[in-house]
Design an enzyme around this catalytic site. Structure first.
Site, PDB file in Angstrom:
ATOM      1  N   MET A 163      -3.451  -7.061  -2.305  1.00 50.00           N
ATOM      2  CA  MET A 163      -2.838  -7.949  -1.328  1.00 50.00           C
ATOM      3  C   MET A 163      -3.864  -8.199  -0.224  1.00 50.00           C
ATOM      4  O   MET A 163      -4.346  -7.253   0.402  1.00 50.00           O
ATOM      5  CB  MET A 163      -1.573  -7.299  -0.769  1.00 50.00           C
ATOM      6  CG  MET A 163      -0.898  -8.059   0.349  1.00 50.00           C
ATOM      7  SD  MET A 163       0.767  -7.411   0.699  1.00 50.00           S
ATOM      8  CE  MET A 163       0.460  -5.653   0.875  1.00 50.00           C
ATOM      9  N   ARG A 296       6.341  -2.087   1.524  1.00 47.14           N
ATOM     10  CA  ARG A 296       6.925  -1.315   2.619  1.00 47.14           C
ATOM     11  C   ARG A 296       7.814  -0.194   2.101  1.00 47.14           C
ATOM     12  O   ARG A 296       7.800   0.924   2.635  1.00 47.14           O
ATOM     13  CB  ARG A 296       7.694  -2.247   3.558  1.00 47.14           C
ATOM     14  CG  ARG A 296       6.765  -3.070   4.429  1.00 47.14           C
ATOM     15  CD  ARG A 296       7.468  -4.115   5.251  1.00 47.14           C
ATOM     16  NE  ARG A 296       6.509  -4.754   6.158  1.00 47.14           N
ATOM     17  CZ  ARG A 296       6.782  -5.798   6.914  1.00 47.14           C
ATOM     18  NH1 ARG A 296       7.987  -6.368   6.872  1.00 47.14           N
ATOM     19  NH2 ARG A 296       5.854  -6.300   7.704  1.00 47.14           N
ATOM     20  N   TYR A 440      -0.322   0.869   8.112  1.00 49.27           N
ATOM     21  CA  TYR A 440      -0.476  -0.329   7.272  1.00 49.27           C
ATOM     22  C   TYR A 440       0.865  -0.852   6.753  1.00 49.27           C
ATOM     23  O   TYR A 440       1.899  -0.210   6.911  1.00 49.27           O
ATOM     24  CB  TYR A 440      -1.485  -0.146   6.160  1.00 49.27           C
ATOM     25  CG  TYR A 440      -1.308   0.950   5.133  1.00 49.27           C
ATOM     26  CD1 TYR A 440      -0.114   1.622   4.919  1.00 49.27           C
ATOM     27  CD2 TYR A 440      -2.399   1.305   4.340  1.00 49.27           C
ATOM     28  CE1 TYR A 440       0.001   2.590   3.958  1.00 49.27           C
ATOM     29  CE2 TYR A 440      -2.291   2.286   3.357  1.00 49.27           C
ATOM     30  CZ  TYR A 440      -1.082   2.930   3.176  1.00 49.27           C
ATOM     31  OH  TYR A 440      -0.976   3.892   2.209  1.00 49.27           O
ATOM     32  N   GLU A 441       0.821  -2.045   6.185  1.00 49.23           N
ATOM     33  CA  GLU A 441       2.007  -2.799   5.741  1.00 49.23           C
ATOM     34  C   GLU A 441       2.982  -3.060   6.885  1.00 49.23           C
ATOM     35  O   GLU A 441       4.187  -3.065   6.704  1.00 49.23           O
ATOM     36  CB  GLU A 441       2.720  -2.078   4.589  1.00 49.23           C
ATOM     37  CG  GLU A 441       1.843  -1.686   3.432  1.00 49.23           C
ATOM     38  CD  GLU A 441       1.032  -2.832   2.848  1.00 49.23           C
ATOM     39  OE1 GLU A 441       1.354  -3.993   3.154  1.00 49.23           O
ATOM     40  OE2 GLU A 441       0.068  -2.569   2.113  1.00 49.23           O
ATOM     41  N   GLY A 442       2.423  -3.273   8.071  1.00 43.37           N
ATOM     42  CA  GLY A 442       3.232  -3.484   9.267  1.00 43.37           C
ATOM     43  C   GLY A 442       3.426  -2.164   9.974  1.00 43.37           C
ATOM     44  O   GLY A 442       4.083  -1.254   9.447  1.00 43.37           O
TER      45      GLY A 442
END
Length: 597
Positions: A163, A296, A440-442
């Protein structure tokens, strides 16, 4: 060195008794999944993780990845062979669609196997999991032509996925992305730009790497509304679907990191690389968020996995390490020291970890089953309820699980004392590896803001209302059972705290939006505690019933009830603290001028 044993017994308890799989028989992939087959599949996954992946964990940490002069990357010793065994075993396509080479088993099994993998070898686990996210995004949004090219090799493990979102100047704020996409006469696009922090961006595990890249088509609107998503392979597939011409992309460098050394975290340079549009122009973010939501939930499972392996090693050390004498024991200078596990403060840390792990595993499986309902149920009402649940719980699982995963790794390190700070016993690696999952991933702050700002008010608060109704009805039904009061009464008080916090937010965040921002982290953890409390109540109910009918492992169910009581007495009361903080508002938090910092 650390050891790991997959929590197979606890997992099967959840699947067979708390959330019986037979209740989902109408869904594709569940009908033939007998308890014996379920145990066989997960038992084989456990063996692979324990015997193949876990011994490579410290190897990956010590060796790391290496970038060669041509931009290629080599992974630590044994990683490639382990990935080959993983692919040969069919684990890459465990829950993938049989139409594209998958086994078609429930996604819930993939989530469970992910926990085993992350606990055994966090860094290695990042290679296959991103492939699952790329598979999901392509399956939902790509044309059938692209699906036929990319999904089968992703499902088989021959190819892996990534990604690509973050750029040097743009992290969470995706509207700032600058990577460009120029349309070509043949229908492809030339992708030019730089992406950073790309997990598994380059490696030697698979014959091709499929990058999903967010970029802006020339002339597209500014901001997130102008972003499109492209599939950009390392090697362009030829007419037969095999890796062909090398694409114009390269790993420019590897990041030097605090942890997850065994995973290649890359800066990826795209210099007019050929890419193909996934879905519609300027609709890249919805397509990417299919992958993001998968990621997530997976990152939340990372928090659980690291917490479990840290707990197991801390408990083992506490049983064996002789240190000090038990409180109340005569202080005879000639007496032998006692094991650490007899000391209440050591027990506090071990019970904190254990109570979280078992509750979090239940919440993960419950949510994974909802995802299966969303994707496979023919009942629109069930799909809607499942979608609501996932929207509400995804930020909780990502944010709360990873906060707890890091905190529990630190607690495990504390149990080891000075030996936990040195590298010899390997516990400090868990602390270093766990830290990234909160970022990571928000980041977890973004998860909390997403929960309070978007998920909570969505559809008039329908998702939260449904959750609260379910918990309240369960507690009302259990009131007749006096023995259940030690679980029901604390959970009821926690539910009241959650309802009070929700009302306060509704009344105080519209006129002053900073109140919502100031409350977000506490609200996420409050909802997380109530959710874990509900899981413990469900497990306690089943365990009480099993003790009454005197079937099964009595010691297992007694331990379950004791651990659940600990959670209710020592962990769940934190909801009151979160409520007090929420209701204090944002005034003192925002009062200092910016220049005072």
């Amino acid at each position: 060195m650390p050891t790991y044993q997959a929590p197979l017994k606890d997992t099967l308890f959840l699947l067979n008794e708390v959330f019986p799989m037979e209740h989902f028989k109408t869904l594709d992939g569940f009908a033939d999944l007998t308890p014996d087959l379920l145990e066989a599949i997960l038992g084989e996954a456990a063996r692979f993780c324990e015997q193949t992946l876990q011994p490579l964990n410290s190897v990956g940490d010590l060796e790391g990845c290496h970038r060669l002069d041509d931009g290629s990357v080599t992974t630590p010793k044994g990683f490639k062979e382990a990935f080959g065994l993983f692919a040969e075993g069919g684990w890459s396509g465990l829950s993938a669609d049989p139409a594209y080479g998958g086994q078609g088993l429930p996604g819930t099994l993939s989530s469970i196997v992910q926990e085993f993998i992350y606990a055994a070898n966090f860094s290695w686990g990042l290679y296959p999991v991103l492939s699952q996210g790329a598979y999901a995004a392509l399956k939902v949004h790509a044309s059938e032509e692209l699906r036929q090219i990319y999904l089968p090799p992703l499902a088989s493990g021959k190819w892996t996925g990534t990604m690509n979102m973050t750029e040097p100047h743009a992290g969470t704020d995706l509207g700032l992305l600058k990577t460009k996409a120029l349309p070509q006469a043949d229908g492809s696009y030339n992708i030019t730009g730089q992406k950073i922090f790309i997990s598994s961006g380059e490696h030697d595990l698979a014959e091709n790497i499929v990058h999903l890249v967010l970029a802006r088509i020339d002339g597209a609107p500014d901001g997130v509304k102008g972003l499109s998503l492209f599939v950009v392979p390392k090697f362009i597939p030829d007419a037969d679907g095999n890796p062909g011409q090398r694409n114009a992309l390269q790993c420019g460098s590897l990041e030097e990191k605090m942890g997850i050394h065994g995973n290649a975290t890359c800066t990826m340079n795209y210099d007019g690389a050929a890419g193909w549009l996934i879905g519609e122009e300027d609709r890249g973010l919805p397509a990417m968020f299919v992958m993001m939501n998968e990621a997530r939930l997976s990152v939340g499972i990372q928090g659980l996995g690291i917490s479990e392996v840290a707990y197991q090693n801390a408990a083992s050390y506490a049983r064996e390490r002789l240190q000090g004498r038990a409180l109340g024991k005569p202080k005879d200078s000639d007496a032998k020291p006692d094991p650490l596990v007899v000391h209440p403060d050591i027990r506090r840390m071990l019970m904190n970890m254990r109570a979280f792990n078992e509750g979090a595993r239940a919440l993960m499986i419950w949510t994974a089953l909802k995802a299966d309902e969303l994707h496979k149920s023919e009942d629109a009402a069930i799909r809607q309820a499942a979608d609501d649940h996932l929207g509400l719980m995804t930020p909780v699982i990502k944010g709360v699980f990873t906060d707890a995963g890091f905190a529990n790794a630190v607690q495990a390190q504390q149990v080891f004392g000075g030996h936990g700070y040195i590298t010899e016993l390997g516990i400090e690696q868990f602390v270093r590896d766990a830290r990234i999952a909160m970022i990571y991933e928000g980041t977890n702050g973004i998860q909390a803001l997403d929960l309070v700002g978007r998920k909570l008010p969505k559809d008039g608060g329908r998702a939260l209302k449904t959750f609260l109704t379910e918990v309240t009805l369960f507690l009302a039904d259990m009131k007749k059972d006096d023995a259940f009061a030690v679980y029901g009464e604390p959970l009821g008080m926690a539910v009241d705290d959650l309802q009070s916090a929700t009302v306060w937010l509704m009344e105080n965040s519209i006129a002053e939006p900073d109140n919502a921002g100031a409350a977000a982290n506490d609200y996420m953890h409050l909802l997380g505690l109530v959710s874990l409390g509900y899981m413990w109540a469900l497990m306690a109910k089943v365990s009480q019933e099993r003790l009454t009918d005197e079937t099964g492992d009595r010691a297992f169910f007694e331990a379950k009830l004791t651990t659940g009581r600990y959670f209710m007495e020592r962990c769940l009361p934190k909801t009151q603290t979160h409520l007090t903080r929420i209701c204090s508002g944002a005034e003192s938090m925002m009062a200092l001028p910016a220049e005072a910092f």
